[in-house]
Design a protein around this motif. Structure first.
Motif, PDB file in Angstrom:
ATOM      1  N   TYR A 117       0.782  -1.076  -0.023  1.00 48.10           N
ATOM      2  CA  TYR A 117      -0.034   0.060   0.081  1.00 48.10           C
ATOM      3  C   TYR A 117       0.776   1.216  -0.082  1.00 48.10           C
ATOM      4  O   TYR A 117       2.125   1.112   0.173  1.00 48.10           O
ATOM      5  CB  TYR A 117      -0.934  -0.019   1.130  1.00 48.10           C
ATOM      6  CG  TYR A 117       0.100   0.061   2.488  1.00 48.10           C
ATOM      7  CD1 TYR A 117      -0.049   1.181   3.005  1.00 48.10           C
ATOM      8  CD2 TYR A 117       0.287  -1.124   3.257  1.00 48.10           C
ATOM      9  CE1 TYR A 117       0.724   1.393   4.374  1.00 48.10           C
ATOM     10  CE2 TYR A 117       0.656  -1.137   4.502  1.00 48.10           C
ATOM     11  CZ  TYR A 117       1.101   0.039   4.968  1.00 48.10           C
ATOM     12  OH  TYR A 117       1.846  -0.028   6.229  1.00 48.10           O
ATOM     13  N   HIS A 118       0.238   2.522  -0.430  1.00 41.19           N
ATOM     14  CA  HIS A 118       1.051   3.717  -0.324  1.00 41.19           C
ATOM     15  C   HIS A 118       1.362   3.826   1.136  1.00 41.19           C
ATOM     16  O   HIS A 118       0.597   3.800   1.975  1.00 41.19           O
ATOM     17  CB  HIS A 118       0.185   4.709  -0.934  1.00 41.19           C
ATOM     18  CG  HIS A 118      -0.088   4.669  -2.428  1.00 41.19           C
ATOM     19  ND1 HIS A 118       0.880   5.313  -3.302  1.00 41.19           N
ATOM     20  CD2 HIS A 118      -0.912   4.060  -3.167  1.00 41.19           C
ATOM     21  CE1 HIS A 118       0.469   5.027  -4.528  1.00 41.19           C
ATOM     22  NE2 HIS A 118      -0.573   4.244  -4.443  1.00 41.19           N
ATOM     23  N   ARG A 119       2.587   4.178   1.369  1.00 39.70           N
ATOM     24  CA  ARG A 119       2.885   4.283   2.775  1.00 39.70           C
ATOM     25  C   ARG A 119       2.163   5.565   3.365  1.00 39.70           C
ATOM     26  O   ARG A 119       1.858   6.747   2.875  1.00 39.70           O
ATOM     27  CB  ARG A 119       4.323   4.705   3.137  1.00 39.70           C
ATOM     28  CG  ARG A 119       4.967   4.723   4.326  1.00 39.70           C
ATOM     29  CD  ARG A 119       6.464   4.909   4.325  1.00 39.70           C
ATOM     30  NE  ARG A 119       7.366   4.017   3.676  1.00 39.70           N
ATOM     31  CZ  ARG A 119       8.544   4.295   3.279  1.00 39.70           C
ATOM     32  NH1 ARG A 119       9.117   5.508   3.525  1.00 39.70           N
ATOM     33  NH2 ARG A 119       9.192   3.298   2.652  1.00 39.70           N
ATOM     34  N   ASN A 120       1.765   5.181   4.741  1.00 41.84           N
ATOM     35  CA  ASN A 120       0.902   6.106   5.386  1.00 41.84           C
ATOM     36  C   ASN A 120       1.182   6.064   6.828  1.00 41.84           C
ATOM     37  O   ASN A 120       0.883   4.685   7.386  1.00 41.84           O
ATOM     38  CB  ASN A 120      -0.572   6.302   4.837  1.00 41.84           C
ATOM     39  CG  ASN A 120      -1.677   7.309   5.839  1.00 41.84           C
ATOM     40  OD1 ASN A 120      -1.129   7.756   6.612  1.00 41.84           O
ATOM     41  ND2 ASN A 120      -2.398   7.488   5.045  1.00 41.84           N
ATOM     42  N   ARG A 132      -9.987   0.433   1.274  1.00 45.23           N
ATOM     43  CA  ARG A 132      -9.224   0.622  -0.056  1.00 45.23           C
ATOM     44  C   ARG A 132      -9.593  -0.366  -1.296  1.00 45.23           C
ATOM     45  O   ARG A 132     -10.460  -0.946  -0.914  1.00 45.23           O
ATOM     46  CB  ARG A 132      -7.552   0.226   0.326  1.00 45.23           C
ATOM     47  CG  ARG A 132      -7.133   1.034   1.416  1.00 45.23           C
ATOM     48  CD  ARG A 132      -7.174   2.558   1.160  1.00 45.23           C
ATOM     49  NE  ARG A 132      -6.560   3.298   2.457  1.00 45.23           N
ATOM     50  CZ  ARG A 132      -5.398   3.599   2.567  1.00 45.23           C
ATOM     51  NH1 ARG A 132      -4.269   3.141   1.586  1.00 45.23           N
ATOM     52  NH2 ARG A 132      -4.725   4.422   3.742  1.00 45.23           N
ATOM     53  N   ARG A 168       0.174   3.715  -9.036  1.00 43.07           N
ATOM     54  CA  ARG A 168       0.786   5.173  -8.745  1.00 43.07           C
ATOM     55  C   ARG A 168      -0.354   6.030  -8.774  1.00 43.07           C
ATOM     56  O   ARG A 168      -0.081   7.224  -7.971  1.00 43.07           O
ATOM     57  CB  ARG A 168       1.681   5.445 -10.009  1.00 43.07           C
ATOM     58  CG  ARG A 168       2.442   6.766 -10.019  1.00 43.07           C
ATOM     59  CD  ARG A 168       3.183   6.985 -11.254  1.00 43.07           C
ATOM     60  NE  ARG A 168       4.244   6.197 -11.326  1.00 43.07           N
ATOM     61  CZ  ARG A 168       5.551   6.492 -10.738  1.00 43.07           C
ATOM     62  NH1 ARG A 168       5.413   7.546  -9.974  1.00 43.07           N
ATOM     63  NH2 ARG A 168       6.649   5.789 -10.831  1.00 43.07           N
ATOM     64  N   PRO A 171      -3.916   6.582  -4.866  1.00 42.79           N
ATOM     65  CA  PRO A 171      -3.415   6.367  -3.546  1.00 42.79           C
ATOM     66  C   PRO A 171      -4.190   5.585  -2.506  1.00 42.79           C
ATOM     67  O   PRO A 171      -3.577   5.346  -1.512  1.00 42.79           O
ATOM     68  CB  PRO A 171      -3.195   7.975  -3.096  1.00 42.79           C
ATOM     69  CG  PRO A 171      -4.488   8.466  -3.934  1.00 42.79           C
ATOM     70  CD  PRO A 171      -4.392   7.894  -5.235  1.00 42.79           C
ATOM     71  N   GLN A 187       9.357   0.817  -5.208  1.00 46.39           N
ATOM     72  CA  GLN A 187      10.869   1.982  -4.578  1.00 46.39           C
ATOM     73  C   GLN A 187      11.388   2.275  -5.606  1.00 46.39           C
ATOM     74  O   GLN A 187      11.756   3.441  -5.722  1.00 46.39           O
ATOM     75  CB  GLN A 187      11.353   1.175  -3.332  1.00 46.39           C
ATOM     76  CG  GLN A 187      10.350   0.934  -2.271  1.00 46.39           C
ATOM     77  CD  GLN A 187      11.096   0.118  -1.218  1.00 46.39           C
ATOM     78  OE1 GLN A 187      12.087  -0.347  -1.382  1.00 46.39           O
ATOM     79  NE2 GLN A 187      10.287  -0.280  -0.051  1.00 46.39           N
ATOM     80  N   LEU A 191       8.260   5.247  -5.705  1.00 45.64           N
ATOM     81  CA  LEU A 191       6.989   5.072  -4.777  1.00 45.64           C
ATOM     82  C   LEU A 191       7.437   4.708  -3.517  1.00 45.64           C
ATOM     83  O   LEU A 191       7.993   3.821  -3.272  1.00 45.64           O
ATOM     84  CB  LEU A 191       6.131   4.143  -5.377  1.00 45.64           C
ATOM     85  CG  LEU A 191       5.383   4.506  -6.888  1.00 45.64           C
ATOM     86  CD1 LEU A 191       4.801   3.132  -7.402  1.00 45.64           C
ATOM     87  CD2 LEU A 191       4.455   5.462  -6.681  1.00 45.64           C
ATOM     88  N   VAL A 193       6.259   2.951  -0.194  1.00 44.29           N
ATOM     89  CA  VAL A 193       5.212   2.019   0.193  1.00 44.29           C
ATOM     90  C   VAL A 193       5.558   1.294   1.464  1.00 44.29           C
ATOM     91  O   VAL A 193       6.763   1.387   2.121  1.00 44.29           O
ATOM     92  CB  VAL A 193       5.235   0.866  -0.954  1.00 44.29           C
ATOM     93  CG1 VAL A 193       4.757   1.645  -2.231  1.00 44.29           C
ATOM     94  CG2 VAL A 193       6.457   0.074  -1.045  1.00 44.29           C
TER      95      VAL A 193
END
Length: 320
Positions: A117-120, A132, A168, A171, A187, A191, A193
């Protein structure tokens, strides 16, 4: 320790060769069908072929590359290859439907599936991703178990593809892949992640070598010689992964030398750095655990006996 084990294996192979293989006779071809294009999670098989292991025991290992149109279980069951590799959950499902196939060696303690997943920083657990979009193999056993067990029923699902552009541009997307490759590819594309591996979530399906019931029954010496040679192939790879890099990177353009090296390090550190004497062993308890997970999402009938899907006697030194 490695040298002593290698010496013992060599002696065992020599004994098999002198007992079951006439001097000067042509070795028996042993075809092993991979479930995808050549990549490091298959490395021990390619290493055994490259090192010509098993010749003293009268076998010639020939690894066949997989791909999107390759289905190892039906192809091996129909005699197109003597052996194949598969995920243990797929083997259980096939066995329950009557396929006469049986695992004989676990080359992966767990298939390295992951959800990226998109890093958060707000994401602390898989439950935080329940709203998601998940790009996964729709209807797959692992996903149905994860969705049920972690209460992700509200998640939107779409078929997974290799297109990083979709990820990409969204999000809120979570994408299935292998932890050995997908996070590094993302990466490399700039991106940031995070990931939850299936093993960390509690779903640990072996990656296995399998053959048919008939092969085990009618050609047990060949099966044992193949298992012994392949175990040594994995040990050789773990001892010197760079030796296989030219072959695999030439066969699969998506595996760069840098990705080969990083995935090999992860694979060796997380899965192959176990007791070498027990490499390939399968636990009856692990098969029971996996079968119970499949039953929990109604993928397996209650009466199915998971012990019919594997033979734990072909790797020496394994308990249950």
């Amino acid at each position: 320790m490695h040298g002593a084990l290698k010496s013992c294996l060599a002696s065992a192979l020599l004994a098999l060769g002198t007992a079951g293989h006439a001097a000067g006779a042509e070795p028996a071809p042993v075809r092993i069908l991979m479930n995808w294009f050549a990549q490091p999670d298959q490395a021990g098989y390619w290493q055994a072929q490259q090192d010509k292991l098993g010749r003293d025991a009268g076998i010639a290992i020939a690894v066949q590359q997989g791909g999107p149109r390759v289905q190892t279980i039906p192809q091996v069951a129909s005699g197109q290859a003597e052996f194949g590799i598969a995920n243990a959950d797929d083997l259980l499902l096939a066995r329950a439907k009557g396929a006469p196939v049986r695992a004989v060696l676990a080359h992966l303690d767990y298939v390295p599936y992951t959800l990226v997943y998109h890093r958060n920083p707000a994401v602390k657990s898989i439950g935080d991703l329940r709203d998601r979009t998940f790009a996964v193999n729709l209807g797959s056993a692992y996903w149905e178990w994860v969705r049920h067990h972690y209460r992700l029923d509200g998640a939107r699902t779409i078929p997974v593809s290799g297109d990083l552009g979709l990820f990409r541009n969204d999000p809120a997307m979570v994408q299935q892949g292998y932890s050995l490759y997908l996070p590094a590819r993302m990466q490399g594309a700039g991106l940031a992640v995070g990931q939850f591996t299936l093993a960390s979530l509690g779903y640990r399906s072996y990656g296995v070598l399998f053959t048919t019931d008939e092969m085990i029954r009618t050609r047990p010496a060949l099966v044992r010689a193949t298992v012994a040679a392949l175990r040594q192939g994995w040990r050789n790879y773990a001892a010197n992964p760079a030796a296989l890099r030219p072959l695999l990177t030439a066969m699969n353009g998506q595996i760069s030398p840098a990705l080969y090296d990083s995935s090999s390090r992860e694979l060796i550190d997380t899965q192959l750095a176990r007791d070498p004497a027990r490499f390939g062993c399968m636990s009856a308890a692990r098969w029971r655990e996996l079968a119970a997970q499949l039953r929990s999402v109604k993928f397996l009938p209650a009466a199915f006996d998971e012990k019919t899907a594997f033979d734990g006697t072909l790797v020496p030194g394994c308990g249950t």
